[in-house]
Scaffold this motif. Structure first.
Motif, PDB file in Angstrom:
ATOM      1  N   TYR A 169      49.700  66.085  87.724  1.00 48.36           N
ATOM      2  CA  TYR A 169      49.022  67.377  87.847  1.00 48.36           C
ATOM      3  C   TYR A 169      49.848  68.352  88.676  1.00 48.36           C
TER       4      TYR A 169
ATOM      5  N   ARG B  53      52.478  69.794  86.582  1.00 50.03           N
ATOM      6  CA  ARG B  53      51.975  70.611  85.472  1.00 50.03           C
ATOM      7  C   ARG B  53      51.643  72.024  85.929  1.00 50.03           C
TER       8      ARG B  53
ATOM      9  N   VAL C 111      35.426  67.498  89.094  1.00 49.76           N
ATOM     10  CA  VAL C 111      36.235  66.374  88.606  1.00 49.76           C
ATOM     11  C   VAL C 111      36.084  65.171  89.538  1.00 49.76           C
TER      12      VAL C 111
ATOM     13  N   TYR D 125      33.491  62.921  88.369  1.00 51.13           N
ATOM     14  CA  TYR D 125      33.995  62.101  87.255  1.00 51.13           C
ATOM     15  C   TYR D 125      34.813  60.931  87.820  1.00 51.13           C
TER      16      TYR D 125
ATOM     17  N   LEU E 130      34.612  56.389  87.820  1.00 51.27           N
ATOM     18  CA  LEU E 130      35.639  55.519  87.230  1.00 51.27           C
ATOM     19  C   LEU E 130      35.628  54.145  87.910  1.00 51.27           C
TER      20      LEU E 130
ATOM     21  N   PHE F 276      40.516  67.624  83.632  1.00 52.48           N
ATOM     22  CA  PHE F 276      41.663  68.121  84.398  1.00 52.48           C
ATOM     23  C   PHE F 276      42.171  69.377  83.692  1.00 52.48           C
TER      24      PHE F 276
ATOM     25  N   HIS G 156      45.430  69.452  81.637  1.00 44.72           N
ATOM     26  CA  HIS G 156      45.687  68.354  80.706  1.00 44.72           C
ATOM     27  C   HIS G 156      45.150  68.711  79.322  1.00 44.72           C
TER      28      HIS G 156
ATOM     29  N   ASP H 233      45.464  63.761  76.275  1.00 37.15           N
ATOM     30  CA  ASP H 233      45.907  63.187  77.567  1.00 37.15           C
ATOM     31  C   ASP H 233      44.697  62.733  78.387  1.00 37.15           C
ATOM     32  N   ILE H 234      43.654  63.566  78.365  1.00 40.23           N
ATOM     33  CA  ILE H 234      42.439  63.239  79.136  1.00 40.23           C
ATOM     34  C   ILE H 234      41.822  61.938  78.615  1.00 40.23           C
TER      35      ILE H 234
ATOM     36  N   PHE I  39      44.089  58.922  79.482  1.00 40.70           N
ATOM     37  CA  PHE I  39      43.905  58.536  80.892  1.00 40.70           C
ATOM     38  C   PHE I  39      42.594  57.763  81.052  1.00 40.70           C
ATOM     39  N   HIS I  40      41.536  58.315  80.463  1.00 38.49           N
ATOM     40  CA  HIS I  40      40.220  57.678  80.602  1.00 38.49           C
ATOM     41  C   HIS I  40      40.234  56.269  79.999  1.00 38.49           C
TER      42      HIS I  40
END
Lengths: 258, 317
Positions: A17, A20, A83, A86, A90, B88, B91, B95-96, B99-100
Motif C-alpha cells: 500500500y 501504491r 478497513v 475488516y 480476518l 483498500f 487496490h 487484488d482485494i 489477498f482475502h
C-alpha cells in the motif's frame, strides 16, 4: 493457516500500500533525491569538510523517518475507511494485526531508505556496500520503532486526519531538533542544556545517522556495541507503539468507534 | 450443538442499549435472516459474532467457540460481508479478492479460477482493473459480498448483502448465498428488505430495540397472524347475505366484508385450508365462484403484527 503466515500476508499487503501511493512516492523521492544529488554535492564544494558524507546519511535517515511515519497515515486511513474492522474479522489475532502493521512499516521504510542508500553507494567505495548491508537489520528495528510512534499518533488522532498530521509535524520537529541528524553534537552542546544533549546523543535517529556516517561513508570498522545502542533506543518506541495501537483496537471493539 | 448461540447477550454504547439480553440460536446449515429496522441491533449482533465488537455482557458462541475469549479461532471459521464496503483504496478488485482468499486459506491452486468465476458471476470482471476507490457504490458492494463467496466459510455473515445492487445483481447474490448453504455453510443475513428475507430465509428473527421479538420460519410467522391472509372473491349468488353468513362461519375466518352483492373480501388464517372449505360452502349454497385472489401477509405485516410498527416507517425514523 499459521498465524505467522497470516501476519506476513497482512504485512505484505500494507507494505504494498505504501508503494501504491504514487503521489507520496513522488514527493518523498523528489525531496530526498534533490537533497542528495543537488544540495549535498553542490554544498560539498562550498565547505571545508566532506559535506556529502555528512549530509547524505541525514537524508537517508530522514527518508527512513518519513516512510516509517507513513504507517500512521495508513492506520488512520484504515480507521477512517473502516478497513480496520475488516482486518479485525480476518483469521488473525488482534496482537498479530498490530505486529503486521509494525512489520510493514519497518519493511517499507527499510526498502525506501535502502534505495536511497543504494543510490549513495554509487559514488562510495565498494567496501561500503558490506557495511551498509550490515546496518540494514538495525535500521529495520529503528523503522519499526518509528512506525510504533506513528501508530501511537494515529491511535490518538482517531479519525481526525488533521490531528494526525499536526501530531506528526510536532514529533518530527522535536525528534529531529533533539538529534545530531542534521548538525554535529558540538552545536547541540553549545545551544542546549546537558539533559537535552544526552537526549540528542541517545536519540536512535542520531545513532543511526552516526552509524551510517562512520561505518558506510567513512569506512570505520563496525562496533557491535554501538549498533546494539540503536536497538536498545528503538525497541521501546516499537513496544509503546504496539501497545498504543492495540489499545486503540480494543477501544474500537468495545465502543464501536475511537 | 447450535452453529450460533447467544445467551443474555448485551451490548451498550454509553447509555444506548444496542442489544438487551438477547437469546438467539442458529442451526447448522441454516439461513437465518435478521429482520428489523435501522437501530434494531442487527449490525451490532453481526459484528459481535464476527469478533469485531466485544459484548458488554452475556455470551456468544460460533460453532461452540466463544467469540470473546477465542476470537482468533472464530475468525478462522467465519467470514463477513459488511454493510458498507471495506476495501483498500488503491487496490484493484482482483487484488482485494486474492489477498482475502490467501489470508483465509483458500488453496492457491483454486484461488485464481474461483476469483475469476465470482468476478464474472457478479459482473465485476470488466471492473477488475479499476482501483477500489473508483468503483461505483453497487460495484463496491458486490465486491464486498464477493469476499465471502470466494472464502466460502463455514459460518457466513452478510449485512444487507444486496443493498445498493440492482435487481439482476440481487438475484445473482441470492443464488450464490443459496449455493453456499447447499455446500454446507451456515448463513446469517441482516436485512430490512422484506423480499430478500422471504427469498432466502429458512427462519427469520425479528429484532426490535435490541431484543428478539419472534423467531420462526417465514410460513409459520405469516400463519401466526390471525386473519393475515386476504381472500378476494367474486361470486355469482342470489343470496349474498346468507352466503356471507355461511362464509363467516368457516374455521379460520376472522372478518368478511362485501363491497358489492357479489364481491367479498375475507381476512382469514391459513388461506390454503380456508379456500377448499369456502368452495364447499359455495357449492352447497349453489353459488358460482367467478374468481379467487389470495394475498398472504408480507414480512412487513409480520413485523407490524409483532411490534406494532411497520418496517418501512421505523427504517425511516
Amino acid at each position: 493457516m499459521s498465524q505467522a503466515r497470516v501476519i506476513l500476508l497482512i504485512a505484505r499487503n500494507d507494505f504494498s500500500y505504501f508503494f501504491r501511493t504514487k503521489w507520496l512516492m513522488a514527493v518523498l523521492l523528489s525531496l530526498n533525491l534533490s537533497d542528495m544529488l543537488v544540495v549535498a554535492l553542490v554544498y560539498n564544494r562550498m565547505m571545508t569538510f566532506n559535506y556529502f558524507s555528512y549530509y547524505v546519511p541525514a537524508v537517508i535517515i530522514m527518508g527512513l523517518f518519513a516512510a516509517s511515519m507513513d504507517t500512521g497515515r495508513r492506520i488512520w486511513l484504515a480507521l477512517r475507511e473502516g478497513v480496520i474492522q475488516y482486518e479485525l474479522s480476518l483469521p488473525v489475532s488482534t496482537q498479530g494485526l498490530v505486529i503486521a502493521y509494525l512489520l510493514a512499516g519497518g519493511a517499507a521504510a527499510l526498502v525506501y531508505a535502502g534505495s536511497l542508500m543504494a543510490i549513495a553507494l554509487i559514488i562510495l567505495p565498494a567496501s561500503a556496500i558490506w557495511s551498509a548491508f550490515l546496518l540494514l537489520p538495525f535500521l529495520f528495528v529503528l523503522a519499526m520503532g518509528l512506525a510504533g510512534i506513528a501508530a501511537t499518533l494515529a491511535a490518538i488522532a482517531s479519525t481526525h486526519g488533521e490531528f494526525f498530521f499536526a501530531f506528526q509535524n510536532v514529533v518530527q520537529v522535536t525528534i529531529l531538533a533533539l538529534s545530531t541528524v542534521y548538525y554535529p553534537i558540538e552545536i547541540v552542546r553549545n545551544s542546549l542544556p546537558p539533559l537535552l544533549v544526552t537526549v540528542a546523543e541517545e536519540n536512535p535517529l542520531s545513532l543511526a545517522a552516526e552509524a551510517i556516517r562512520q561505518y558506510t561513508f567513512a569506512g570505520a570498522p563496525i562496533e557491535i556495541g554501538f549498533l546494539a545502542k540503536i536497538l536498545v533506543a528503538s525497541i521501546p518506541f516499537a513496544i509503546v507503539g504496539a501497545v498504543a495501537y492495540f489499545g486503540a483496537l480494543r477501544k474500537l471493539q468495545i465502543n464501536g468507534k475511537l | 450443538m447450535y452453529a450460533v448461540e447467544t445467551k443474555n447477550l448485551t451490548k451498550r454504547y454509553g447509555k444506548t442499549w444496542a442489544l438487551k439480553n438477547l437469546d438467539f440460536t442458529i442451526d447448522e446449515n441454516e439461513i437465518m435472516v435478521l429482520l428489523g429496522p435501522n437501530g434494531s441491533g442487527k449490525t451490532t449482533l453481526l459484528l459481535i459474532l464476527a469478533t469485531v465488537l466485544k459484548p458488554t455482557s452475556g455470551q456468544a458462541k460460533v460453532m461452540g467457540i466463544d467469540v470473546s475469549t477465542q476470537s482468533t479461532r472464530v475468525r478462522q471459521i467465519m467470514g463477513i460481508t459488511f454493510q458498507e464496503s471495506r476495501g483498500f483504496w488503491r487496490h484493484k478488485p482482483a487484488d482485494i479478492l486474492r489477498f482475502h482468499a490467501s489470508v483465509c486459506g483458500v488453496p492457491k491452486t483454486k484461488r485464481d479460477t474461483l476469483i475469476e468465476h465470482i468476478l464474472k458471476d457478479l459482473e465485476l470482471w470488466d471492473a477488475r482493473n479499476k482501483l477500489f476507490m473508483h468503483l461505483s457504490g453497487g460495484q463496491a458492494k458486490r465486491l464486498e459480498v464477493a469476499k465471502v463467496f470466494v472464502h466460502r466459510p463455514k459460518f457466513a455473515i452478510l449485512d444487507e448483502p444486496s443493498s445498493q445492487v440492482d435487481l439482476r445483481g440481487k438475484r445473482k447474490i441470492w443464488a450464490q448465498i443459496l449455493k453456499m448453504r447447499e455446500e454446507g455453510s451456515t448463513i446469517l443475513i441482516a436485512t430490512n428488505e422484506v423480499r430478500e428475507a422471504e427469498y432466502l430465509a429458512d427462519r427469520v428473527t425479528v429484532l426490535d430495540k435490541g431484543k428478539s421479538v419472534v423467531c420462526d420460519t417465514v410460513r409459520q410467522l405469516k400463519d401466526s397472524i390471525a386473519g393475515g391472509d386476504v381472500v378476494e372473491l367474486q361470486i355469482d349468488t342470489s343470496d349474498a347475505q346468507n352466503l356471507k353468513r355461511a362464509l363467516s362461519q368457516i374455521e379460520g375466518t376472522v372478518k368478511i366484508t362485501n363491497s358489492s352483492a357479489n364481491q367479498f373480501k375475507a381476512h382469514v388464517s391459513m388461506a390454503e385450508s380456508w379456500v377448499p372449505r369456502m368452495t364447499d360452502v359455495c357449492y352447497r349454497s349453489k353459488a358460482r365462484i367467478l374468481s379467487i385472489r389470495v394475498t398472504e401477509p408480507s414480512l412487513d405485516d409480520v413485523f407490524l403484527h409483532f411490534t406494532g410498527r411497520t418496517l418501512r416507517r421505523t427504517s425511516d425514523e
